[in-house]
Scaffold this active site. Structure first.
Site, PDB file in Angstrom:
ATOM      1  N   HIS A 276      -8.306   0.737  -3.942  1.00 40.13           N
ATOM      2  CA  HIS A 276      -9.201   0.528  -2.785  1.00 40.13           C
ATOM      3  C   HIS A 276      -9.886   1.849  -2.497  1.00 40.13           C
ATOM      4  O   HIS A 276      -9.269   2.789  -1.997  1.00 40.13           O
ATOM      5  CB  HIS A 276      -8.357   0.048  -1.594  1.00 40.13           C
ATOM      6  CG  HIS A 276      -9.128  -0.130  -0.317  1.00 40.13           C
ATOM      7  ND1 HIS A 276      -8.501  -0.278   0.906  1.00 40.13           N
ATOM      8  CD2 HIS A 276     -10.468  -0.199  -0.064  1.00 40.13           C
ATOM      9  CE1 HIS A 276      -9.423  -0.415   1.854  1.00 40.13           C
ATOM     10  NE2 HIS A 276     -10.613  -0.369   1.301  1.00 40.13           N
TER      11      HIS A 276
ATOM     12  N   ASP B 215      -6.355  -6.502   4.513  1.00 38.39           N
ATOM     13  CA  ASP B 215      -5.732  -5.177   4.464  1.00 38.39           C
ATOM     14  C   ASP B 215      -5.783  -4.563   5.861  1.00 38.39           C
ATOM     15  O   ASP B 215      -6.871  -4.358   6.407  1.00 38.39           O
ATOM     16  CB  ASP B 215      -6.521  -4.307   3.465  1.00 38.39           C
ATOM     17  CG  ASP B 215      -5.963  -2.900   3.306  1.00 38.39           C
ATOM     18  OD1 ASP B 215      -4.876  -2.616   3.842  1.00 38.39           O
ATOM     19  OD2 ASP B 215      -6.639  -2.089   2.627  1.00 38.39           O
TER      20      ASP B 215
ATOM     21  N   MET C  94      -9.139   7.930  -0.354  1.00 38.00           N
ATOM     22  CA  MET C  94      -9.953   8.307   0.819  1.00 38.00           C
ATOM     23  C   MET C  94     -10.500   9.709   0.605  1.00 38.00           C
ATOM     24  O   MET C  94      -9.791  10.581   0.105  1.00 38.00           O
ATOM     25  CB  MET C  94      -9.089   8.295   2.079  1.00 38.00           C
ATOM     26  CG  MET C  94      -8.373   6.987   2.342  1.00 38.00           C
ATOM     27  SD  MET C  94      -7.527   7.066   3.919  1.00 38.00           S
ATOM     28  CE  MET C  94      -6.614   5.517   3.892  1.00 38.00           C
TER      29      MET C  94
ATOM     30  N   HIS D  28      -1.205  -1.320  -4.265  1.00 40.49           N
ATOM     31  CA  HIS D  28      -2.478  -1.032  -3.592  1.00 40.49           C
ATOM     32  C   HIS D  28      -2.588   0.481  -3.399  1.00 40.49           C
ATOM     33  O   HIS D  28      -1.744   1.103  -2.751  1.00 40.49           O
ATOM     34  CB  HIS D  28      -2.523  -1.763  -2.258  1.00 40.49           C
ATOM     35  CG  HIS D  28      -3.813  -1.643  -1.524  1.00 40.49           C
ATOM     36  ND1 HIS D  28      -4.920  -2.420  -1.811  1.00 40.49           N
ATOM     37  CD2 HIS D  28      -4.184  -0.826  -0.504  1.00 40.49           C
ATOM     38  CE1 HIS D  28      -5.901  -2.100  -0.983  1.00 40.49           C
ATOM     39  NE2 HIS D  28      -5.492  -1.119  -0.178  1.00 40.49           N
TER      40      HIS D  28
ATOM     41  N   MET E  37     -11.342  -6.192   5.724  1.00 40.53           N
ATOM     42  CA  MET E  37     -10.501  -5.229   6.441  1.00 40.53           C
ATOM     43  C   MET E  37     -10.106  -5.802   7.798  1.00 40.53           C
ATOM     44  O   MET E  37     -10.949  -6.257   8.566  1.00 40.53           O
ATOM     45  CB  MET E  37     -11.244  -3.910   6.659  1.00 40.53           C
ATOM     46  CG  MET E  37     -11.463  -3.064   5.407  1.00 40.53           C
ATOM     47  SD  MET E  37      -9.968  -2.552   4.526  1.00 40.53           S
ATOM     48  CE  MET E  37      -9.076  -1.626   5.781  1.00 40.53           C
TER      49      MET E  37
ATOM     50  N   MET F 297     -12.094   4.079  -0.428  1.00 39.82           N
ATOM     51  CA  MET F 297     -12.728   4.334   0.875  1.00 39.82           C
ATOM     52  C   MET F 297     -13.450   5.668   0.750  1.00 39.82           C
ATOM     53  O   MET F 297     -13.045   6.692   1.295  1.00 39.82           O
ATOM     54  CB  MET F 297     -11.671   4.346   1.972  1.00 39.82           C
ATOM     55  CG  MET F 297     -11.180   2.946   2.319  1.00 39.82           C
ATOM     56  SD  MET F 297      -9.602   2.962   3.160  1.00 39.82           S
ATOM     57  CE  MET F 297      -8.527   3.077   1.728  1.00 39.82           C
TER      58      MET F 297
ATOM     59  N   SER G  64       0.843  -1.190   0.000  1.00 43.49           N
ATOM     60  CA  SER G  64       0.000   0.000   0.000  1.00 43.49           C
ATOM     61  C   SER G  64       0.881   1.243   0.000  1.00 43.49           C
ATOM     62  O   SER G  64       1.668   1.463   0.924  1.00 43.49           O
ATOM     63  CB  SER G  64      -0.880   0.018   1.247  1.00 43.49           C
ATOM     64  OG  SER G  64      -1.437   1.317   1.395  1.00 43.49           O
TER      65      SER G  64
ATOM     66  N   ASP H  48      -4.839   3.524  -2.059  1.00 47.33           N
ATOM     67  CA  ASP H  48      -5.923   3.851  -1.129  1.00 47.33           C
ATOM     68  C   ASP H  48      -6.493   5.230  -1.429  1.00 47.33           C
ATOM     69  O   ASP H  48      -5.844   6.251  -1.187  1.00 47.33           O
ATOM     70  CB  ASP H  48      -5.407   3.821   0.310  1.00 47.33           C
ATOM     71  CG  ASP H  48      -5.120   2.410   0.789  1.00 47.33           C
ATOM     72  OD1 ASP H  48      -6.047   1.575   0.734  1.00 47.33           O
ATOM     73  OD2 ASP H  48      -3.969   2.153   1.195  1.00 47.33           O
TER      74      ASP H  48
END
Ligand code: DX5
Ligand code: ZN
Length: 221
Positions: A64, A173, A35, A31, A135, A66, A8, A33
């Site tokens: 991913h 993760d 957000m 990965h 998660m 979020m 990540s 992320d």
């Protein structure tokens, strides 16, 4: 099956991101992320940045999300060419329609669940997805401790995937280290996200190799 290791870049140096992405070229996927400060109390970046990461990365992207309202925003990441796009079950209005849309665009479709979200409603829907992300921390930040009490969800997923003869990747993760990766592998995970344990100390390539070896040494039994 060989474990997949997806570092990540949340734990990378954002002003030296291209350098850090190249330092993890021996991994399977990057990965990424995303957000939005609404679904989680943290903010990273959006499609413009992910597009540039896609341009410079030697390995494919595991995005991913979020974010709130993935039904609206997730297809844009698939259109950028992301190999995999994972959205949260808690945030999606219509998970099945969204997964179908992502696949239609050409990405693998993933669904993620937070530690307190039950997995049972999804066990009969697994053919609609290419990946399930369990998660093992509350989403939002790197460097938290692995929550082992979610392992029964992996057991249930692995049993359902095998029973239905599916090729759905089971990803964990959060808090994944050379120690906790063995626990997740024994419960049926095959795809492992690791941020701080790849980037925070030592050489990322060595850390990836150590994670891969630890996961391989602990197949599900
Ligand atoms: C957390 C993110 C993770 C995070 C993991 O919400 O989804 O991908 O980067 O970081 P570590 O491996 O440090 O727990
Ligand atoms: Zn993540």
């Amino acid at each position: 099956m060989d474990p997949r290791i997806n570092p990540s870049i949340l734990s990378a140096d954002f002003v030296n991101l291209e350098r850090d992405i190249h330092s993890i070229a021996s991994a399977d996927l990057v990965h990424v992320d995303v957000m939005d400060n609404h679904f989680v109390p943290n903010l990273t970046f959006g499609p413009q940045m992910v597009g540039r990461i896609q341009d410079v990365s030697p390995i494919p992207l595991d995005v991913h999300l979020m974010i709130d309202d993935p039904d609206r925003w997730a297809p844009g990441y698939a259109e950028l060419g992301a190999f995999s796009v994972t959205f949260h079950a808690e945030a999606a209005a219509d998970s099945i329609a969204l997964a179908r849309r992502l696949r239609q665009i050409g990405s693998r479709a993933g669904i993620a669940v937070k530690p307190d979200t039950a997995i049972e409603p999804f066990l009969e829907l697994l053919p609609e997805f290419d990946q399930v992300l369990v998660m093992t921390v509350e989403p939002g930040f790197g460097g938290q401790s692995f929550i082992e009490r979610v392992m029964p969800k992996l057991d249930a997923l692995r049993a359902a995937v095998n029973r239905q003869g599916l090729d759905v990747w089971l990803q964990v993760d959060g808090g994944v280290t050379v120690d906790t990766i063995a626990i997740a592998a024994e419960h049926g995970a095959d795809t492992f996200v690791a941020g701080s344990s790849v980037f925070n100390s030592g050489d990322p390539a060595d850390n990836i190799a150590a994670l891969r070896a630890a996961a391989s040494a602990h197949p599900r039994h």
